[in-house]
Design a protein around this motif. Structure first.
Motif, PDB file in Angstrom:
ATOM      1  N   MET A   1      -4.874 -12.662   5.939  1.00 31.42           N
ATOM      2  CA  MET A   1      -4.418 -11.301   6.176  1.00 31.42           C
ATOM      3  C   MET A   1      -4.908 -10.880   7.557  1.00 31.42           C
ATOM      4  N   ASN A   2      -4.001 -10.303   8.310  1.00 32.61           N
ATOM      5  CA  ASN A   2      -4.395  -9.787   9.616  1.00 32.61           C
ATOM      6  C   ASN A   2      -4.150  -8.282   9.658  1.00 32.61           C
ATOM      7  N   ARG A   3      -4.597  -7.661  10.724  1.00 30.29           N
ATOM      8  CA  ARG A   3      -4.519  -6.199  10.863  1.00 30.29           C
ATOM      9  C   ARG A   3      -3.073  -5.694  10.752  1.00 30.29           C
ATOM     10  N   GLU A   4      -2.141  -6.393  11.396  1.00 34.69           N
ATOM     11  CA  GLU A   4      -0.737  -5.963  11.376  1.00 34.69           C
ATOM     12  C   GLU A   4      -0.155  -6.045   9.967  1.00 34.69           C
ATOM     13  N   THR A   5      -0.414  -7.126   9.268  1.00 30.64           N
ATOM     14  CA  THR A   5       0.067  -7.278   7.894  1.00 30.64           C
ATOM     15  C   THR A   5      -0.537  -6.215   6.990  1.00 30.64           C
ATOM     16  N   PHE A   6      -1.815  -5.926   7.176  1.00 29.52           N
ATOM     17  CA  PHE A   6      -2.522  -4.889   6.420  1.00 29.52           C
ATOM     18  C   PHE A   6      -1.787  -3.553   6.533  1.00 29.52           C
ATOM     19  N   GLU A   7      -1.464  -3.162   7.760  1.00 28.41           N
ATOM     20  CA  GLU A   7      -0.773  -1.897   8.002  1.00 28.41           C
ATOM     21  C   GLU A   7       0.635  -1.907   7.412  1.00 28.41           C
ATOM     22  N   GLU A   8       1.355  -2.996   7.574  1.00 28.14           N
ATOM     23  CA  GLU A   8       2.713  -3.105   7.044  1.00 28.14           C
ATOM     24  C   GLU A   8       2.718  -2.991   5.519  1.00 28.14           C
ATOM     25  N   LYS A   9       1.778  -3.667   4.854  1.00 27.96           N
ATOM     26  CA  LYS A   9       1.726  -3.650   3.397  1.00 27.96           C
ATOM     27  C   LYS A   9       1.367  -2.262   2.867  1.00 27.96           C
ATOM     28  N   MET A  10       0.509  -1.556   3.577  1.00 25.46           N
ATOM     29  CA  MET A  10       0.149  -0.209   3.154  1.00 25.46           C
ATOM     30  C   MET A  10       1.361   0.717   3.254  1.00 25.46           C
ATOM     31  N   GLN A  11       2.095   0.614   4.346  1.00 23.67           N
ATOM     32  CA  GLN A  11       3.286   1.446   4.517  1.00 23.67           C
ATOM     33  C   GLN A  11       4.356   1.089   3.476  1.00 23.67           C
ATOM     34  N   LYS A  12       4.519  -0.197   3.176  1.00 21.21           N
ATOM     35  CA  LYS A  12       5.486  -0.615   2.163  1.00 21.21           C
ATOM     36  C   LYS A  12       5.121  -0.049   0.802  1.00 21.21           C
ATOM     37  N   ARG A  13       3.843  -0.067   0.463  1.00 12.99           N
ATOM     38  CA  ARG A  13       3.384   0.483  -0.813  1.00 12.99           C
ATOM     39  C   ARG A  13       3.760   1.961  -0.915  1.00 12.99           C
ATOM     40  N   MET A  14       3.561   2.724   0.154  1.00  9.91           N
ATOM     41  CA  MET A  14       3.902   4.147   0.140  1.00  9.91           C
ATOM     42  C   MET A  14       5.408   4.346  -0.006  1.00  9.91           C
ATOM     43  N   GLU A  15       6.203   3.519   0.644  1.00  9.58           N
ATOM     44  CA  GLU A  15       7.661   3.600   0.487  1.00  9.58           C
ATOM     45  C   GLU A  15       8.063   3.285  -0.946  1.00  9.58           C
ATOM     46  N   ASP A  16       7.452   2.257  -1.538  1.00  7.24           N
ATOM     47  CA  ASP A  16       7.750   1.888  -2.924  1.00  7.24           C
ATOM     48  C   ASP A  16       7.415   3.028  -3.884  1.00  7.24           C
ATOM     49  N   ILE A  17       6.281   3.675  -3.676  1.00 11.12           N
ATOM     50  CA  ILE A  17       5.866   4.793  -4.530  1.00 11.12           C
ATOM     51  C   ILE A  17       6.900   5.911  -4.468  1.00 11.12           C
ATOM     52  N   ARG A  18       7.419   6.176  -3.294  1.00  9.21           N
ATOM     53  CA  ARG A  18       8.392   7.273  -3.139  1.00  9.21           C
ATOM     54  C   ARG A  18       9.721   6.975  -3.845  1.00  9.21           C
ATOM     55  N   GLN A  19       9.963   5.726  -4.192  1.00  7.24           N
ATOM     56  CA  GLN A  19      11.197   5.344  -4.881  1.00  7.24           C
ATOM     57  C   GLN A  19      11.170   5.664  -6.377  1.00  7.24           C
ATOM     58  N   PHE A  20      10.015   6.037  -6.916  1.00  9.49           N
ATOM     59  CA  PHE A  20       9.907   6.279  -8.353  1.00  9.49           C
ATOM     60  C   PHE A  20      10.651   7.529  -8.808  1.00  9.49           C
ATOM     61  N   GLY A  21      10.993   8.408  -7.909  1.00  8.99           N
ATOM     62  CA  GLY A  21      11.801   9.559  -8.269  1.00  8.99           C
ATOM     63  C   GLY A  21      10.997  10.828  -8.481  1.00  8.99           C
ATOM     64  N   GLU A  22      11.745  11.936  -8.595  1.00 13.10           N
ATOM     65  CA  GLU A  22      11.110  13.249  -8.634  1.00 13.10           C
ATOM     66  C   GLU A  22      10.404  13.567  -9.938  1.00 13.10           C
ATOM     67  N   HIS A  23      10.598  12.793 -10.988  1.00  7.50           N
ATOM     68  CA  HIS A  23       9.944  13.076 -12.265  1.00  7.50           C
ATOM     69  C   HIS A  23       8.816  12.096 -12.553  1.00  7.50           C
ATOM     70  N   SER A  24       8.196  11.577 -11.505  1.00  8.50           N
ATOM     71  CA  SER A  24       7.095  10.640 -11.686  1.00  8.50           C
ATOM     72  C   SER A  24       5.792  11.278 -11.227  1.00  8.50           C
ATOM     73  N   ILE A  25       4.681  10.779 -11.731  1.00  8.41           N
ATOM     74  CA  ILE A  25       3.378  11.262 -11.297  1.00  8.41           C
ATOM     75  C   ILE A  25       3.177  10.980  -9.811  1.00  8.41           C
ATOM     76  N   PHE A  26       3.766   9.892  -9.321  1.00  6.01           N
ATOM     77  CA  PHE A  26       3.646   9.571  -7.905  1.00  6.01           C
ATOM     78  C   PHE A  26       4.280  10.674  -7.052  1.00  6.01           C
ATOM     79  N   HIS A  27       5.425  11.177  -7.508  1.00  5.47           N
ATOM     80  CA  HIS A  27       6.104  12.257  -6.788  1.00  5.47           C
ATOM     81  C   HIS A  27       5.259  13.536  -6.842  1.00  5.47           C
ATOM     82  N   GLU A  28       4.741  13.858  -7.997  1.00  9.97           N
ATOM     83  CA  GLU A  28       3.970  15.087  -8.156  1.00  9.97           C
ATOM     84  C   GLU A  28       2.656  15.053  -7.378  1.00  9.97           C
ATOM     85  N   LEU A  29       2.019  13.891  -7.299  1.00  5.89           N
ATOM     86  CA  LEU A  29       0.777  13.804  -6.541  1.00  5.89           C
ATOM     87  C   LEU A  29       1.043  13.766  -5.042  1.00  5.89           C
ATOM     88  N   ASP A  30       2.104  13.081  -4.609  1.00  6.56           N
ATOM     89  CA  ASP A  30       2.582  13.096  -3.222  1.00  6.56           C
ATOM     90  C   ASP A  30       1.466  12.853  -2.202  1.00  6.56           C
TER      91      ASP A  30
END
Length: 151
Positions: A1-30
């Protein structure tokens, strides 16, 4: 794992969380990423304590704080590994002060150990400079979890 991959994976995780929709705990916690440090294996996220999080005492429901820690630990887990998610094995939270509705809650976490099958984390929650909670968590990497689910 390198610094660039670390940053990319973190951003991807946040994008994935936002895909859960407006009725998810992820949306409500934001949660929003505020800062991270590749070398220290640390992450800071912020969450708004909205009316959704109000409990019977008029402060933030404890489960919302647990969710904030879980999402922050999970985001750091995804950034440190070669996978998108890692199941929570254990999450212990201490509630130190009530969190007023309308507050911004800052969650600061860091990895204590990063192994092939298990990762351990510690974290603290703040409102301003006031420590309002702490947590430690253990997360399983997906490889052993996948084997467990398929059996």
């Amino acid at each position: 794992m390198n610094r660039e991959t670390f940053e990319e994976k973190m951003q991807k995780r946040m994008e994935d969380i936002r895909q859960f929709g407006e009725h998810s705990i992820f949306h409500e916690l934001d949660g929003k990423i505020i800062s991270y440090d590749y070398d220290k294996k640390s992450l800071t996220m912020e969450y708004e304590a909205t009316e959704f999080h109000r409990n019977g005492f008029g402060i933030v429901f404890g489960g919302s704080l647990v969710g904030m820690f879980d999402i922050t630990f999970g985001t750091l887990t995804a950034a440190l590994g070669d996978y998108d998610v890692a199941p929570t094995v254990q999450l212990s939270t201490s509630f130190l002060k009530g969190i007023p509705i309308g507050s911004t809650v800052r969650i600061e976490v860091e990895a204590v150990s990063v192994g092939k099958t298990i990762m351990n984390f510690v974290g603290k929650a703040y409102v301003g400079e006031l420590l309002v909670g702490s947590a430690n968590g253990t997360f399983m990497t997906p490889r052993p979890f996948k084997k467990y689910v398929e059996e």
